[in-house]
Design an enzyme around this catalytic site. Structure first.
Site, mmCIF file in Angstrom:
data_model
loop_
_atom_site.group_PDB
_atom_site.id
_atom_site.type_symbol
_atom_site.label_atom_id
_atom_site.label_comp_id
_atom_site.label_asym_id
_atom_site.label_seq_id
_atom_site.Cartn_x
_atom_site.Cartn_y
_atom_site.Cartn_z
ATOM 1 N N ASN A 141 0.829 -1.206 0.000
ATOM 2 C CA ASN A 141 0.000 0.000 0.000
ATOM 3 C C ASN A 141 0.866 1.260 0.000
ATOM 4 O O ASN A 141 1.935 1.293 0.600
ATOM 5 C CB ASN A 141 -0.909 0.012 1.233
ATOM 6 C CG ASN A 141 -1.980 1.070 1.114
ATOM 7 O OD1 ASN A 141 -2.893 0.952 0.303
ATOM 8 N ND2 ASN A 141 -1.852 2.135 1.888
ATOM 9 N N GLU A 204 -0.451 1.297 -4.978
ATOM 10 C CA GLU A 204 -0.623 2.584 -5.662
ATOM 11 C C GLU A 204 0.611 2.986 -6.476
ATOM 12 O O GLU A 204 0.492 3.787 -7.401
ATOM 13 C CB GLU A 204 -1.004 3.682 -4.662
ATOM 14 C CG GLU A 204 -2.439 3.587 -4.123
ATOM 15 C CD GLU A 204 -2.607 2.619 -2.956
ATOM 16 O OE1 GLU A 204 -1.618 1.953 -2.580
ATOM 17 O OE2 GLU A 204 -3.736 2.510 -2.415
ATOM 18 N N ASP A 253 -6.708 20.354 9.652
ATOM 19 C CA ASP A 253 -6.961 19.449 8.527
ATOM 20 C C ASP A 253 -7.678 20.178 7.390
ATOM 21 O O ASP A 253 -7.774 21.399 7.405
ATOM 22 C CB ASP A 253 -7.722 18.199 9.012
ATOM 23 C CG ASP A 253 -7.341 16.976 8.185
ATOM 24 O OD1 ASP A 253 -7.305 17.082 6.941
ATOM 25 O OD2 ASP A 253 -7.074 15.911 8.766
HETATM 26 MN MN MN Z 1 -4.559 1.663 -0.701
#
Ligand code: MN
Length: 447
Positions: A141, A204, A253
């Site tokens: 990931n 990714e 954020d």
């Molecule tokens: Mn992912």
């Protein structure tokens, strides 16, 4: 293709603004970033107080630059990203790369990491692309995470319950720390791939490689079992602790409000690699760049989902005012009057954090908020065209949502023209114009 290549490309187009005055990483750089926010240029801070390292900011701060990074027109952008999502291609792993020019003992305090907002808990790395593998090696990931500097060798990492969190939980159950590679200063395609909503199990980096026409090269880290782009500016090799957690936050954020303090795991950094003259990449939390990088992959997901329920989707805008996250405007072609509401339902399903959505006809520019408001003013009837969904999961980033349960209310507005009423009633009036008048007005306007 590296961040360096992209910066050269943007330099040639006069998209890079160089700031030669000395500035501090403590509020001064973030203040300037905020002043140049919303379609501003890339900012290169040449002289950083107490550091030899330059800082680049706002790299993906404009939609057109993100399109240029992938070499596509805005109209073809979603198609391009969707095709890449469907065709991952493994990047080659190489022995050497520019990021290996300097390999050294970690001292995080020497990296010019910014402190952004008044009540932030401290200095935060905000452009970090994190790669990790499951212990059995079957799942890889890549995702973007904020990292709070704790001391020379330690960071706190915010793990939202998604893929990296899952890999960390699996390692934690086996009582082992999770190896990670933290890459800073990478090509925008890598950032976009890392923020794409892909299923667990998709690496990714493979998507980034497809976006980069098979030119992404990875290196294996020296001390941990994780990978990083060979041409990154800076790579931190580390391990997310299975046992040690610290208070992380508060931190601003995407909505520009403070995210609360939480217990989050500690990362021990064991090795640092960087280019000899590495550039540190900054990213302003709640800035346009943050909103675009988080929003555009979800615009693509909405585009795909809504395309399945109506004949055509023209454009999607997760608007800046909606923090690039909570508000969507979607222009569609409909066949029947119920299509607008189906489009709204599909959009809410494609992006679970979405709170308010508006669908409009193709004559409305979704990026022009006044036009969208005009469509609501002249084409929308609340008692017929309003959709309210109560007690659904939304985003905890929305301060008005229930912060414990994450439940929220959602609202959809179907501002498309009703097909049952005469078309002429909704027509935008035009003034007839000849070629000669077009030329004359262009001259008068100095165009
Ligand atoms: Mn992912």
């Amino acid at each position: 293709m590296s961040l360096r290549n992209f910066l050269e490309q943007m330099e040639a187009k006069n998209e890079v603004f160089h700031i030669k005055d000395e500035v501090s990483t403590n509020f001064e750089i973030s203040y300037i970033m905020k002043k140049f926010d919303n379609n501003g240029p890339i900012l290169m801070f040449e002289k950083v107080e107490g550091s030899e390292t330059k800082i680049v900011a706002n790299v993906c701060g404009a939609r057109k630059r993100i399109c240029e990074a992938l070499g596509v027109e805005q109209e073809k952008f979603y198609q391009r990203l969707l095709e890449a999502w469907r065709s991952p291609k493994k990047p080659k792993v190489v022995e050497d790369g520019a990021v290996k020019e300097v390999i050294e003992e970690p001292d995080l305090l020497r990296i010019p990491v910014l402190t952004h907002f008044e009540k932030d808990a401290g200095a935060y790395i905000t452009s970090a692309v994190v790669h990790a593998k499951s212990l059995d090696g079957t799942i890889e990931n890549v995702s973007i995470h904020r990292l709070q500097i704790l001391d020379e060798k330690h960071l706190a990492i915010r793990l939202v319950p998604r893929h990296l969190y899952k890999l960390w939980r699996m390692a934690k159950e086996a009582e082992v720390d999770l190896d990670i590679a933290v890459s800073i200063g990478v090509h925008p395609a890598v950032m976009l791939a890392a923020s794409s909503p892909l299923p667990l199990g998709v690496n990714e980096f493979d998507i980034a490689n497809t976006l980069l026409n098979d030119s992404l090269r990875l290196i294996k880290c020296k001390y941990v079992d994780a990978y990083a782009p060979a041409d990154a500016e800076l790579v931190l090799e580390g391990r997310i602790s299975a046992s040690k957690e610290v208070p992380e936050g508060p931190f601003v954020d995407i909505t520009g409000t403070y995210d609360v303090e939480r217990k989050q795991p500690v990362v021990e950094v064991v090795n640092v690699m960087h280019r000899g003259d590495y550039i540190y990449q900054a990213l302003l939390p709640s800035g346009a760049e943050h909103k675009l990088l988080m929003g555009i992959p979800f615009e693509t997901a909405i585009y795909e989902a809504v395309s399945k329920v109506v004949p055509k989707v023209y454009a999607v805008n997760l608007s800046i005012g909606g923090s690039g996250w909570l508000h969507a405007i979607i222009s569609i072609e409909k066949q029947l009057d119920g299509d607008g509401k189906n489009a709204l339902l599909a959009a809410f399903a494609a992006h679970p954090s979405l709170k308010h959505a508006v669908v409009v006809d193709s004559d409305i520019n979704v990026f022009d908020i006044s036009e969208v408001e005009w469509a609501i003013a002249t084409r929308f009837q609340a008692c017929e065209d309003l959709l309210i969904i109560e007690n659904v999961r939304g985003s905890t980033l929305d301060s008005s949502a229930n912060q414990e349960t994450g439940l929220t209310s959602k609202m959809g507005i179907d501002a498309t023209k009703p097909l049952t009423k005469p078309k002429e009633k909704f027509e935008r009036a035009k003034i007839p114009v000849s070629k000669r008048m077009e030329e004359l007005t262009r001259k008068l306007l100095g165009e």
